[in-house]
Structures are given as structure tokens and as C-alpha cells.
Design a protein around this motif. Structure first.
Motif, PDB file in Angstrom:
ATOM      1  N   SER A   7       0.780  -1.297  -0.093  1.00  0.00           N
ATOM      2  CA  SER A   7       0.019  -0.195  -0.192  1.00  0.00           C
ATOM      3  C   SER A   7       0.930   1.239   0.010  1.00  0.00           C
ATOM      4  CB  SER A   7      -1.210  -0.081   1.180  1.00  0.00           C
ATOM      5  OG  SER A   7      -0.316   0.460   2.409  1.00  0.00           O
ATOM      6  N   GLU A   8       2.169   1.111   0.459  1.00  0.00           N
ATOM      7  CA  GLU A   8       2.841   2.121   0.443  1.00  0.00           C
ATOM      8  C   GLU A   8       3.538   2.577  -0.754  1.00  0.00           C
ATOM      9  OE1 GLU A   8       5.842   1.456   3.586  1.00  0.00           O
ATOM     10  OE2 GLU A   8       4.143   2.214   4.937  1.00  0.00           O
ATOM     11  N   ALA A  10       1.712   1.778  -3.644  1.00  0.00           N
ATOM     12  CA  ALA A  10       0.744   2.589  -4.236  1.00  0.00           C
ATOM     13  C   ALA A  10       0.500   4.054  -4.065  1.00  0.00           C
ATOM     14  CB  ALA A  10      -0.573   1.758  -3.774  1.00  0.00           C
ATOM     15  N   LYS A  11       0.740   4.225  -2.779  1.00  0.00           N
ATOM     16  CA  LYS A  11       0.728   5.475  -2.248  1.00  0.00           C
ATOM     17  C   LYS A  11       1.500   6.495  -3.087  1.00  0.00           C
ATOM     18  CE  LYS A  11      -1.134   7.197   1.813  1.00  0.00           C
ATOM     19  NZ  LYS A  11      -1.437   6.639   3.403  1.00  0.00           N
ATOM     20  N   ASN A  14       1.011   6.985  -6.729  1.00  0.00           N
ATOM     21  CA  ASN A  14      -0.139   7.897  -7.061  1.00  0.00           C
ATOM     22  C   ASN A  14       0.287   9.341  -6.735  1.00  0.00           C
ATOM     23  OD1 ASN A  14      -2.694   6.470  -7.880  1.00  0.00           O
ATOM     24  ND2 ASN A  14      -2.008   5.095  -6.240  1.00  0.00           N
ATOM     25  N   GLU A 341      -5.086   3.359  -4.619  1.00  0.00           N
ATOM     26  CA  GLU A 341      -5.089   3.684  -3.437  1.00  0.00           C
ATOM     27  C   GLU A 341      -6.436   3.142  -2.836  1.00  0.00           C
ATOM     28  OE1 GLU A 341      -2.949   7.583  -1.844  1.00  0.00           O
ATOM     29  OE2 GLU A 341      -3.657   7.806  -3.849  1.00  0.00           O
ATOM     30  N   PRO A 344      -7.949   6.444  -0.060  1.00  0.00           N
ATOM     31  CA  PRO A 344      -7.237   7.720  -0.445  1.00  0.00           C
ATOM     32  C   PRO A 344      -7.675   8.735   0.379  1.00  0.00           C
ATOM     33  CG  PRO A 344      -9.114   7.270  -1.946  1.00  0.00           C
ATOM     34  CD  PRO A 344      -8.910   5.994  -1.133  1.00  0.00           C
ATOM     35  N   SER A 357     -13.288   4.977  -4.506  1.00  0.00           N
ATOM     36  CA  SER A 357     -12.175   4.138  -4.199  1.00  0.00           C
ATOM     37  C   SER A 357     -12.252   2.757  -3.815  1.00  0.00           C
ATOM     38  CB  SER A 357     -11.427   4.877  -2.859  1.00  0.00           C
ATOM     39  OG  SER A 357     -12.568   4.722  -1.730  1.00  0.00           O
TER      40      SER A 357
END
Ligand SMILES: [Zn+2]
Length: 383
Positions: A7-8, A10-11, A14, A341, A344, A357
Motif C-alpha cells: 500500500s505504501e 501504491a501511495k 499515486n 490507493e 485515499p 475508491s
């Protein structure tokens, strides 16, 4: 890879995309402002007018010069966002050469379409100085309808290869699904997206006789039949809800507003900086700034509108398939595959997201069918 680092990643991906979006916006705006205030736009026009008397030709050459110059200015952003970043995050499967060829093709097509529209628009401006904006809006709506019809058969095949769905097993299942939905859509095509990216996509495209559902091969490779059924059901939802037409209608209202404002602004300011009035091509940057500002202003409204359509397509899919577990696993797989995300920042979601989302879409499915998510105490439903 653990869930957290995923997830980091993806963050970070983005965030980089959003920064690039802002930079591109800033550079584009600055470019137009410099063209206008520095007098370069007027100088280019004057030079072209001494070379030829043909106004159509002046406009074409003007657009070519400022278009190519902009592409050169924006090239580093384009290269970074479209190629470097995608490779850095392990998404792209394209060579630099293939990417460059794609970009060149889309620039050529973009120019051909854009320049034709601009020639039409300037003809209306010369011929109908008071009502041009209304006629231009009507022309844009007509073109939008024609393009939506032609896109799947003329434009999209320039970038992807489409073949009718080959997996017979899956085809049978999907036809049964279509039967259940009582729909006329029968065409499902696979698209060789894996040649360019690891990301996945599916879409309803076309109007009238070109209406079809397209499915990336990156979906067909990695998803269970139940999950593919959920994707197809979502796209069918777009068809049953007339979403392509609704989108065209919404865009039509926006372009009418844009052209009207452009009419007002050109009428007021196109005699400044040595320009000769609204139909002078030297005032083109003014027209573009106005149209871009309107698009940016209405971006949250457009996104709010499309998020609503997406929520409805999800609800349609869930009701049709009655298999929320497959829907949830599909949507979470899709989110991870596309580096989305899941949760988000709500403000960013409101402003910039065309779809709800992933987290919200999963939550909605669980809310619609709570009894399917009690784990081991699953309640059997009657048809
Ligand atoms: Zn959708």
C-alpha cells in the motif's frame, strides 16, 4: 511483499502521478500565457500571413508550430510520467521505442482531430461572430457522438489488437449472464494490454452497431471466471444505464458553457496585445486558457458525476450476479494490480477520482449483501 509495503508503493505511485498532473497543468498554463503576453503569438501569425493569404492554411501552420513547440517543452514530463515512472513501479512492459511510437501516433491523431475542429471553429467565428459559440458547441456534440461510434473500430485498433473472446468455457458463462440481463450486447473482445502494461482494464465502448465490451488479456490471465463475470456485469450495468450517452450529454453541457465563456472573453480581450479580434488565430491561447480553466473548474463535478455512474454499475453487477464475494475479491485484485490507493485522502478522492475508491466499492458490496460476509456462518439464500 507484505500488505503494508504494497500500500505504501501504491501511495508513492499515486503521489508521483498527482505531482506530475500539477506540473503538467502549470507548464501548459504558463506556455499559453507566455505566448499571449510576450507577443510571440502575434509575431507567428504575422509571419505566416506574409507567407500566405489563405486563412485556413495560416491557422493550420499556426497550430502545427505551437503544437510541436508545446510537445517539445512538455516532452520531459511526458517521458517521465508515461515511461520512466511506469517502469520504476514495475507497471510498464513497453520498450522505449514502442512507447515513443505510441506517443507519436497519438500526437498525430490528436493533431489531425484537433486541427480539424479548430478550423471549423474559426470558420464559425469568421462567418457567425455573434452565434459562433452555439454552432461550435453543436459541432462538438456531433463530433463526440461520431467519435464514440468510431473509436472501437478506427481509433482503438491503432493501439491495441482486438479479438473476439476465445475461451469457450468463459464465453458460455458470459452469454448466460447476458441472457439473464436480457441485453442486446453480445460482443466481448479481448485486448492485448499485456504488451504495454501489467495493469488491467475493462470497458464498455462504442455506440450503436459498434457497442461492445472489451476486456484486457491481463484480466483473462489472472482472474477466476466468477471474478470476470463480476467485471462483465459491471460493464453491462453501464450499458443498461445508458452511461455513454449520459457522459456525452454531460460533456455537451460543459462544452456549451466553455464556448459561451470563450465568446465573452474573446469579445473583451482579443483586441489587446496587438490582436485583431476574436477570429484572429493569434488569440488562440486566450481561447485555450478559457476552455482549460472551465474544464479544471468543473473537474470535481465531472468526477462526482462519473463516480455516481460507477456506483450504479457496481450495484447493477451485484444484483445481477448475486455473488458479492467474487465482486469483492475482483475489485481488490484489480486495485492491487493497478496500484490503486484503497483508502485515499477523502478530499483528493472528491476532487480527482473518476471511480469511487477500492475501499468504498468493497464496503458497498458488503453492505448490500451483509449475510454473505459472516465468514463461516454463511447463510444460504433462496433464488
Ligand atoms: Zn465502470
Amino acid at each position: 511483499m507484505s500488505g503494508e509495503t504494497e500500500s505504501e508503493k501504491a501511495k508513492a505511485y499515486n503521489r508521483a502521478k498527482r505531482v506530475l498532473f500539477l506540473i503538467e497543468l502549470g507548464v501548459g498554463f504558463l506556455y499559453l500565457v507566455v505566448l499571449l503576453f510576450s507577443g510571440v503569438s502575434v509575431v507567428i501569425t504575422q509571419k505566416l500571413e506574409t507567407a500566405t493569404y489563405n486563412v485556413w492554411f495560416v491557422i493550420l501552420l499556426y497550430l502545427l508550430i505551437i503544437g510541436v513547440a508545446y510537445d517539445l517543452v512538455a516532452f520531459p514530463i511526458d517521458l517521465y510520467g508515461g515511461f520512466v515512472l511506469e517502469h520504476k513501479f514495475g507497471q510498464s512492459t513497453q520498450s522505449l521505442r514502442a512507447w515513443a511510437w505510441d506517443r507519436l501516433k497519438s500526437a498525430g491523431i490528436g493533431f489531425a482531430i484537433g486541427a480539424s475542429l479548430a478550423e471549423g471553429l474559426y470558420w464559425f467565428l469568421r462567418r457567425y461572430p455573434t452565434n459562433w459559440w452555439l454552432i461550435a458547441a453543436a459541432m462538438f456534440i456531433a463530433v463526440a457522438v461520431i467519435m464514440a461510434n468510431l473509436a472501437p473500430v478506427v481509433l482503438m485498433p491503432l493501439f491495441y489488437k482486438f479479438t473476439p473472446l476465445r475461451n469457450e468455457e468463459l464465453k458460455k458463462r458470459l452469454l448466460a449472464l447476458f441472457e439473464k440481463a436480457n441485453t442486446k450486447v453480445r460482443g466481448v473482445y479481448e485486448m492485448d494490454m499485456s504488451r504495454k502494461t501489467h495493469a488491467a482494464n475493462a470497458a464498455l465502448v462504442g455506440l450503436g452497431n459498434t457497442r461492445r465490451i472489451v476486456l484486457a488479456d491481463t484480466v483473462l490471465e489472472r482472474y477466476e471466471p466468477d471474478e470476470i463475470e463480476a467485471i462483465l456485469a459491471h460493464e453491462l450495468g453501464h450499458h443498461e444505464n445508458w452511461d455513454i450517452w449520459k457522459g456525452i450529454l454531460f460533456q455537451s453541457v460543459l462544452s456549451t458553457v466553455s464556448f459561451y465563456l470563450a465568446h465573452v472573453i474573446l469579445g473583451t480581450y482579443s483586441f489587446s496585445f496587438g490582436m485583431r479580434g476574436p477570429s484572429d488565430i493569434a488569440a488562440f491561447p486566450l481561447l485555450m486558457v478559457t476552455i482549460a480553466a472551465v474544464s479544471l473548474f468543473f473537474l470535481p463535478a465531472v468526477n462526482g458525476f462519473t463516480r455516481r455512474l460507477e456506483r450504479r454499475a457496481d450495484a447493477f453487477a451485484l444484483t445481477l450476479t448475486r455473488n458479492p464475494e467474487a465482486f469483492v475479491s475482483m475489485i481488490s485484485k484489480l486495485g492491487r494490480q493497478n496500484l490503486a490507493e484503497f483508502e485515499p485522502n477523502p478530499i483528493l478522492e472528491f476532487l480527482l477520482f473518476s471511480h469511487p475508491s477500492i475501499g468504498k466499492r468493497m464496503q458497498r458490496a458488503r453492505e448490500l449483501f451483509p449475510e454473505d460476509f459472516r465468514g463461516t456462518e454463511k447463510v444460504e439464500k433462496e433464488g
